[in-house]
Scaffold this active site. Structure first.
Site, short mmCIF file in Angstrom:
data_model
loop_
_atom_site.label_atom_id
_atom_site.label_comp_id
_atom_site.label_asym_id
_atom_site.label_seq_id
_atom_site.Cartn_x
_atom_site.Cartn_y
_atom_site.Cartn_z
N LYS A 1 1.05 -1.34 0.00
CA LYS A 1 0.08 -0.05 -0.07
C LYS A 1 0.84 1.14 -0.33
O LYS A 1 2.15 1.26 0.35
CB LYS A 1 -0.80 0.15 1.26
CG LYS A 1 -2.19 0.91 1.38
CD LYS A 1 -3.20 0.18 0.75
CE LYS A 1 -4.63 1.10 0.56
NZ LYS A 1 -5.74 0.57 0.18
N GLY B 1 -20.48 6.98 5.49
CA GLY B 1 -19.61 7.64 4.48
C GLY B 1 -20.32 6.87 3.06
O GLY B 1 -20.33 5.90 2.62
N VAL B 2 -20.77 8.13 2.16
CA VAL B 2 -21.50 7.99 1.11
C VAL B 2 -20.62 8.38 -0.32
O VAL B 2 -21.14 9.04 -0.92
CB VAL B 2 -22.55 8.36 0.93
CG1 VAL B 2 -23.64 7.18 1.95
CG2 VAL B 2 -23.14 9.67 1.32
N GLY B 3 -19.35 8.18 -0.17
CA GLY B 3 -18.14 8.38 -1.22
C GLY B 3 -18.44 7.44 -2.19
O GLY B 3 -19.42 7.02 -2.72
N TYR C 1 -21.71 5.28 -2.02
CA TYR C 1 -22.80 5.66 -3.22
C TYR C 1 -23.21 4.60 -3.80
O TYR C 1 -24.49 4.08 -3.87
CB TYR C 1 -22.22 6.84 -3.95
CG TYR C 1 -23.34 7.11 -5.21
CD1 TYR C 1 -24.24 7.77 -4.88
CD2 TYR C 1 -23.08 6.50 -6.46
CE1 TYR C 1 -25.50 7.82 -6.08
CE2 TYR C 1 -23.87 6.54 -7.72
CZ TYR C 1 -25.00 7.29 -7.37
OH TYR C 1 -26.03 7.38 -8.30
#
Ligand code: NAD
Length: 343
Positions: A80, A177-179, A183
């Site tokens: 990462k 969290g609706v990123g 979404y």
């Protein structure tokens, strides 16, 4: 600042610090394990408050990628990277070119891709400097819809295991969290008739899911104590901790965020309370599975592989009951067996 003695060091093979004076790039690349193949894992861009915080994050995320890639059945190791910067920074060309040059020095031992704060456009900039980028436009592209598909199927597996239900219709699901992923996850859940309660720190993201999916919006601090069936953490990590666990009314925790448990012992706490936890790196593997098809990209083959997450989770849930162990413990052992067999 300790590295080799860091609590999350966990025998990392390589940790690289990158600095480019001209662009201001400050990045860290962590390569945890390459037994199964070159390390693959996204790049996160975040306003870390300290270098220590960035190191802890990259080490934890990198180790998670080793386990995630192994359990998803991919011939890829775990790594990462993080860029220490404001994710909303406007001038990204020089920064991501410098990042690409840094990745290139590793000669293919690590491939980077999108993560929080980094878009496909950023990856395309870095790709001008190195071939070792994945999630490219015209290839596998944005991994988020695939991560969302896997998370949705993971929630279904948890509901099937705990309640014997084949549908989410009428269930209440809270999404933190609706990123990018949140979404698309809401879209799946809404399509199946689930009732959504959501939170975010960005009003425009909230407006979108409220308008499109009829989601009820609550303040960030109110998401934990909602009277819901499932809590889906889809923002940042460590939201399952000593403070939030006693607030939970959900009997299932299943979301896409990486490193949801602040500490391993929080998995035990959830189990003791009868809360079923879908191990984060298992349920959120959809994006990396899609990326693994990058070379000769085939969306339907990638989708079929993402769908395997459902059965993998059912197996983990069943073994956890049979062996009276946490789901995280069962998943870790399954992953370690695969990694060690490839040594
Ligand atoms: P994103 O940045 O697009 O979405 C995260 C959302 O969380 C943003 O809308 C942000 O405003 C919101 N948020 C941040 N802090 C919050 C808080 N305190 N309370 C409520 N909302 C908050 O990122 P993403 O790509 O959707 O990823 C979400 C999570 O899933 C991350 O943990 C990421 O590491 C993990 N993940 C993503 C992918 C992928 O394919 N994008 C794959 C695997 C795992």
């Amino acid at each position: 600042m300790a590295i080799f003695n860091h609590i999350s060091f966990d025998d990392h093979e390589q940790v690289v610090f990158c600095h480019d004076k001209e662009s201001g790039l400050k990045a860290i690349i962590a390569i945890h394990n390459t037994n199964l193949g070159p390390a693959v894992g996204g790049c996160r861009m975040w306003n870390y408050e300290s270098d220590d915080e960035a190191i802890t994050d990259v080490l934890r995320l990198s180790r998670g990628m080793t386990y995630k890639n192994a359990l998803a059945g991919l011939a890829m190791g775990g790594g990462k990277s993080v860029i220490i910067a404001d994710p909303k920074v406007q001038d990204r060309e020089a920064l991501f070119r410098a990042f690409g040059r840094c990745i290139d020095t590793l000669g293919g031992k690590y491939y980077s891709a999108e993560d929080v704060g980094v878009s496909t456009a950023d990856i395309m900039i870095a790709h001008q400097e190195t071939p070792y980028m994945a999630g490219l436009e015209g290839k596998s592209g944005d991994p988020s819809p695939f991560t969302a598909l896997g998370t949705y199927l993971g929630i279904k597996a948890a509901v099937k295991h705990q309640r014997g239900l084949d549908s989410l219709k009428g269930l209440k699901i809270s999404v933190q969290g609706v990123g990018h992923v949140g979404y698309y996850l809401c879209r799946h859940l809404h399509a199946e008739g689930a009732e959504l309660i959501v939170t975010d720190i960005h009003q425009d993201s909230l407006d979108r899911v409220a308008t499109e999916f009829g989601a009820t919006v609550v303040a960030p601090q109110d998401i934990y104590h909602q009277d819901v069936d499932v809590y889906a953490p889809c923002a940042l990590g460590a939201t399952i901790n000593d403070i939030t666990i006693p607030m939970l009314k959900a009997t299932i925790v299943a979301g896409c965020a990486n490193n949801q448990l602040a500490e391993v012992r929080h998995g035990e706490m959830l189990k003791d309370l009868g809360i079923l936890y879908a191990p984060d790196y298992v349920i959120n593997a959809g994006g990396i599975i899609n990326v693994s098809f990058e070379k000769d990209y085939d969306a339907s083959a990638a989708t079929a592989k993402v769908e395997e997450i459902y059965n993998t989770l059912l197996t983990i849930f069943t073994q956890s009951v049979e062996q009276n162990r946490t789901t995280g413990d069962v998943a870790d052992e399954m992953a370690r067996n695969i990694i060690n067999a490839a040594k």
